[in-house]
Design an enzyme around this catalytic site. Structure first.
Site, PDB file in Angstrom:
ATOM      1  N   CYS A   2       0.784  -1.124  -0.033  1.00  0.00           N
ATOM      2  CA  CYS A   2      -0.134   0.112   0.089  1.00  0.00           C
ATOM      3  C   CYS A   2       1.007   1.141   0.121  1.00  0.00           C
ATOM      4  CB  CYS A   2      -0.882   0.048   1.253  1.00  0.00           C
ATOM      5  SG  CYS A   2      -1.809  -1.574   1.530  1.00  0.00           S
ATOM      6  N   ARG A  50      -4.757   1.534  -0.322  1.00  0.00           N
ATOM      7  CA  ARG A  50      -4.741  -0.015   0.033  1.00  0.00           C
ATOM      8  C   ARG A  50      -4.859  -0.612  -1.526  1.00  0.00           C
ATOM      9  NH1 ARG A  50      -8.827  -4.265   2.998  1.00  0.00           N
ATOM     10  NH2 ARG A  50      -7.310  -5.759   3.182  1.00  0.00           N
ATOM     11  N   LEU A  51      -3.818  -1.602  -1.419  1.00  0.00           N
ATOM     12  CA  LEU A  51      -4.021  -2.678  -2.172  1.00  0.00           C
ATOM     13  C   LEU A  51      -4.121  -3.927  -1.682  1.00  0.00           C
ATOM     14  CD1 LEU A  51      -3.159  -3.564  -5.498  1.00  0.00           C
ATOM     15  CD2 LEU A  51      -0.941  -4.131  -4.507  1.00  0.00           C
ATOM     16  N   SER A  52      -5.442  -4.584  -1.653  1.00  0.00           N
ATOM     17  CA  SER A  52      -5.867  -5.568  -0.742  1.00  0.00           C
ATOM     18  C   SER A  52      -5.419  -6.867  -1.301  1.00  0.00           C
ATOM     19  CB  SER A  52      -7.328  -5.623  -0.978  1.00  0.00           C
ATOM     20  OG  SER A  52      -8.071  -4.337  -0.551  1.00  0.00           O
ATOM     21  N   ILE A  54      -4.437  -9.475   1.517  1.00  0.00           N
ATOM     22  CA  ILE A  54      -4.837 -10.480   2.679  1.00  0.00           C
ATOM     23  C   ILE A  54      -5.930  -9.780   3.420  1.00  0.00           C
ATOM     24  CG2 ILE A  54      -4.227 -11.333   4.773  1.00  0.00           C
ATOM     25  CD1 ILE A  54      -1.392 -11.612   3.747  1.00  0.00           C
ATOM     26  N   GLU A  81       4.091  -6.286   4.064  1.00  0.00           N
ATOM     27  CA  GLU A  81       3.345  -7.946   4.270  1.00  0.00           C
ATOM     28  C   GLU A  81       4.074  -8.371   5.224  1.00  0.00           C
ATOM     29  OE1 GLU A  81       0.473  -8.754   3.106  1.00  0.00           O
ATOM     30  OE2 GLU A  81       0.244  -7.664   1.200  1.00  0.00           O
TER      31      GLU A  81
END
Length: 641
Positions: A2, A50-52, A54, A81
Site C-alpha cells: 500500500c 490500499r492494495l488488498s 490479505i 506484508e
C-alpha cells in the site's frame, strides 16, 4: 502492499492539514487503488491507499486497536506484508489478546502494545510502519531489515510529514512550508558517482528517508532521530569435514519455507523468471505451492540482449505457464519520463525499464509476484567478490612496499598488463570498493559537475558502513557494504517503485529473516569457490533448478543501451534530452554532448555515464523545472481471486 501518508503536527491542529493529505493521496494511488482513507486526532493525520492482498473485506487502514480499557488507543498505517502473521496471531492470542480482523496488520499493533519496539524483531516480512499512541502522544516509525519498503519524511515548522513516496510530500509543500525546488547538491554528486541516491538522502534538500533497519519515536514538534534496530552480522560457522551436504540441505529447506510463507495471499501469486538461478529457484519452489503458477519475463529483439529463450526453457522444465513481453526501443524511450516520476529520485539502472513493462504485463494476470532479489548480497553472487582472493599476496606486504607498488602501478602506461593488479593490490579495500555502481572516475565526474567539491570522495557514504565491519574478512565486508548501498539504493528501489507503479506487489523470498540467518553463517569458501559464485546456493538448488541454469552466469534483464545510444534507436533522443534540459547551472552540457558524440558500444563505451546524466536531466525536468509532465494512467484493476 500500500501507500501510507501522514503528518505529525507541531501545533495540535491536525484537522487543518487533513485536506492537504487528501489532496496528496492520489499521487500514489498506484500503490493502492482498491481503497483510500484518512484518520486524525489533534496531533496527527494519517492517509492510506490500499492494495488488498490479505483479508480483502476487512483490515482497512488506517487501522485502530487497543486493549479492553482503551480500545482505540493506537492508530496505524502499514505498507508491506508480514508473512508469519498467523503464527504471531496465535502467540498473542495465547497471551490473552483478541483480534478484530484476519489480516497481517493487526498483529503488528497488538505486538507493539505487548512487546513495544521489540515487535520488529518478531516480524518476518517487508514493512514501513507508522503507529500513533493516543495515550503517550508519540509517533513510532519503522522500516524492515533490508529496506524493501520505503519511508520518506520531512520536518518543517508545520510538523513532520512521512510517506511511502516523496511526491506525496512534495504535493503538500505549501502547507508544510517546504521548498519543493531546493536541490541537494551533495546528493547529486553522490547520485552521479553511485548511480543512485544513498540513504538517508534524497535529491530534495528538505526530504530524507528513514534508513533500512531503523526506527524512530517522536513527539509533536520533535525531530526524527533514527535508531538502528537491525545491523546485519555474519557469525560465520566453519563447515565440519564431510558436512557440506548438511549445509546445502539447510539452505534448500529454509528457502522452501520462505517461498511457502511468501505465497500467503488471498489473491493470485505469480513469479518473475529470467535466465538465472535466483528467479528460477524461486519459481520452481513456488510451483510446488501453486500448480497453476504463471511466470513472466521480458526481453528485446536485439540478439544477445534477451533472457526470453532461456527463461522459456526454464519454464518448460519446471512446468509453468510462461508469459513474455518484448520491448522495442520506441517503447523504451517513451516510458522513461513516467518511470522516473514513479521513482521519486533517479536510479541510473536501465534494467528498470524492462522491469516496468514486465510488471505491467504481469498485472494483467496476477496481483502479487515473487522475485529473486537479494540472493547475490546474501550468498555471494557478484564476480567482484572474488577480488580479495586474487589479492591475498598483497596482504602480507608491509605498508612501505604497498606504497611503492602503488607508485609503480600509477607510472605504468594505460592498458599495460599488470597495471590494474598493482593499483588494486596496493589500495585498501575501503578505498577500492564501494559497491556495484561506479561508472565515473573522479576526473570524469568533475567534467560533468564542474562545481563538485575537490575534497569529495565516496568515503563519506561508505566509511560509516565499513567501520561497522572492521572485524569481518574482506569478502564479507564487501557483501555487508552492498546491503547498505547497492541493494537498498538500486535493487530494492526499482523493485518497489516500478512494480507498485503497476499496482503489483513484489515479494522477495531471499530477503527473509530466516534465510539470512542461514546465509550469514556461511564461510567464504561456501560463497566464492570452485571458480563460481553463490557456490552453496547452487549446490543446494541442484535438485530444484534445471541443469541449464544451475551454473549460468548472472544477466538479469540485460538492456542494449550501449548500442541504442550509438545508433538510430536512441542517439537523437539522447541529444534532445541534453539540449532541452534546464540543468545548465548544474551540468556542463557541452561535456555531455562530447560524451555522446564519442560514445561507441565497444571502443569507447560511455553508455552508463550517459544514462546517469540523462536520467537526472529528465528527473530535473519533471520535479524541478515542471517542464516534463508524464501522462500517468489511473488504472483500475479487477481483484482476481
Amino acid at each position: 502492499m500500500c501507500g501510507l501518508l501522514g503528518i505529525l503536527t507541531g501545533d495540535g491542529d491536525a484537522a487543518a492539514l487533513t485536506p492537504a493529505v487528501e489532496r496528496a493521496l492520489p499521487c500514489m494511488r498506484h500503490r493502492g487503488p482498491d481503497a483510500a482513507g484518512t484518520w486524525c486526532d489533534d496531533d496527527v493525520v494519517f492517509g492510506f491507499n490500499r492494495l488488498s492482498i490479505i483479508d480483502l473485506e476487512h483490515s482497512h487502514q488506517p487501522l485502530t486497536w487497543g486493549p479492553a480499557d482503551d480500545p482505540e488507543r493506537y492508530a496505524m498505517t502499514f505498507n508491506g506484508e508480514i508473512y508469519n502473521y498467523p503464527e504471531l496471531r496465535a502467540e498473542l492470542a495465547g497471551a490473552g489478546y483478541e483480534f478484530r480482523t484476519e489480516g497481517d496488520g493487526e498483529p503488528i499493533l497488538v505486538g507493539y502494545h505487548h512487546w513495544g519496539e521489540a515487535v520488529l524483531e518478531k516480524l518476518r516480512g517487508m514493512f514501513a510502519i507508522a503507529i500513533w499512541d493516543t495515550r503517550t502522544r508519540r509517533l513510532f516509525l519503522a522500516r524492515d531489515r533490508f529496506g524493501i519498503k520505503p519511508l520518506f519524511y520531512a520536518t518543517t515548522g508545520a510538523g513532520t510529514a512521512f510517506a511511502s513516496e516523496k511526491k506525496s510530500i512534495l504535493e503538500m509543500a505549501p502547507e508544510l512550508g517546504l521548498d519543493a525546488a531546493d536541490l541537494d547538491r551533495r546528493a547529486l554528486v553522490h547520485y552521479t558517482d553511485l548511480q543512485y541516491v544513498p540513504e538517508p538522502e534524497t535529491l530534495h534538500a528538505g526530504i530524507r528517508r528513514l534508513e533500512s533497519g531503523c526506527h524512530a519515536t517522536l513527539a509533536p514538534g520533535g525531530e526524527v532521530t533514527q535508531v538502528r534496530w537491525f545491523d546485519p552480522a555474519f557469525p560465520i560457522e566453519p563447515v565440519p569435514a564431510g558436512g557440506e551436504q548438511a549445509v546445502f540441505d539447510r539452505i534448500a529447506a529454509v528457502l522452501e519455507d520462505s517461498v511457502a510463507k511468501h505465497m500467503r495471499a488471498d489473491v493470485t501469486v505469480g513469479s518473475f523468471l529470467s535466465g538465472g538461478i535466483d528467479s528460477t529457484a524461486i519459481a520452481a519452489l513456488a510451483k510446488r505451492h501453486n500448480p497453476d503458477l504463471l511466470t513472466f519475463t521480458t526481453g528485446f529483439e536485439r540478439e544477445g540482449f534477451s533472457e526470453v529463450d532461456v527463461a522459456a526453457e526454464s519454464a518448460a522444465a519446471i512446468g509453468v505457464e510462461h508469459i513474455v513481453k518484448v520491448v522495442s526501443p520506441e517503447e523504451f524511450a517513451g516510458a522513461i519520463p513516467k518511470i522516473i516520476w514513479y521513482l521519486d529520485d533517479p536510479v541510473a539502472d536501465p534494467a528498470l525499464v524492462p522491469l516496468y513493462f514486465v510488471a505491467a504485463e504481469a498485472r494483467k494476470h496476477v496481483k502479487v509476484v515473487l522475485s529473486g532479489e537479494g540472493a547475490d548480497e546474501l550468498f555471494g553472487g557478484y564476480t567482484i567478490y572474488k577480488e580479495p582472493l586474487s589479492l591475498r599476496p598483497f596482504e602480507r606486504l608491509p605498508a612501505a612496499a604497498l606504497r611503492g607498488l602503488g607508485a609503480l602501478g600509477r607510472a605504468l602506461p594505460e592498458g599495460m598488463r599488470g597495471k590494474s593488479l598493482l593499483l588494486r593490490g596496493s589500495t585498501p579495500l575501503e578505498r577500492r570498493y564501494y559497491g556495484n555502481a561506479r561508472s565515473f572516475t573522479f576526473e570524469q565526474l568533475r567534467e560533468v559537475l564542474p562545481w563538485a567539491p575537490r575534497e569529495w570522495d565516496h568515503g563519506e557514504v561508505t566509511a560509516p558502513i565499513y567501520a561497522r565491519s572492521a572485524d569481518m574478512d574482506p569478502v564479507t565486508r564487501m557483501q555487508h557494504l552492498d546491503l547498505f548501498t547497492w541493494l537498498r539504493g538500486d535493487i530494492l528501489v526499482k523493485a518497489d517503485k516500478i512494480t507498485m507503479a503497476n499496482s503489483l506487489e513484489l515479494r522477495v523470498p531471499f530477503l527473509d529473516r530466516e534465510v539470512f540467518e542461514v546465509a550469514q553463517t556461511l564461510p567464504v569458501d561456501m560463497r566464492i569457490a570452485h571458480g563460481t559464485t553463490k557456490y552453496a546456493l547452487r549446490r543446494a538448488m541442484e535438485q530444484i533448478v534445471p541443469e541449464h541454469v544451475i551454473n549460468r552466469r548472472k544477466l538479469g534483464f540485460p538492456v542494449p543501451i550501449r548500442h541504442w545510444l550509438a545508433g538510430d534507436e536512441l542517439h537523437d533522443w539522447a541529444r534532445g534530452v541534453i539540449d532541452e534540459s534546464g540543468t545548465g547551472d548544474l551540468i556542463d552540457k557541452a561535456a555531455v554532448r562530447r560524451m555522446l558524440a564519442e560514445h561507441h558500444p565497444t571502443r569507447n563505451d560511455n553508455s552508463r555515464r550517459l544514462w546517469t546524466v540523462l536520467a537526472f536531466m529528465i528527473w530535473h525536468g519533471i520535479f524541478i523545472e515542471d517542464r516534463i509532465r508524464p501522462e500517468i494512467e489511473q488504472r483500475d484493476y479487477p481483484v482476481r481471486l
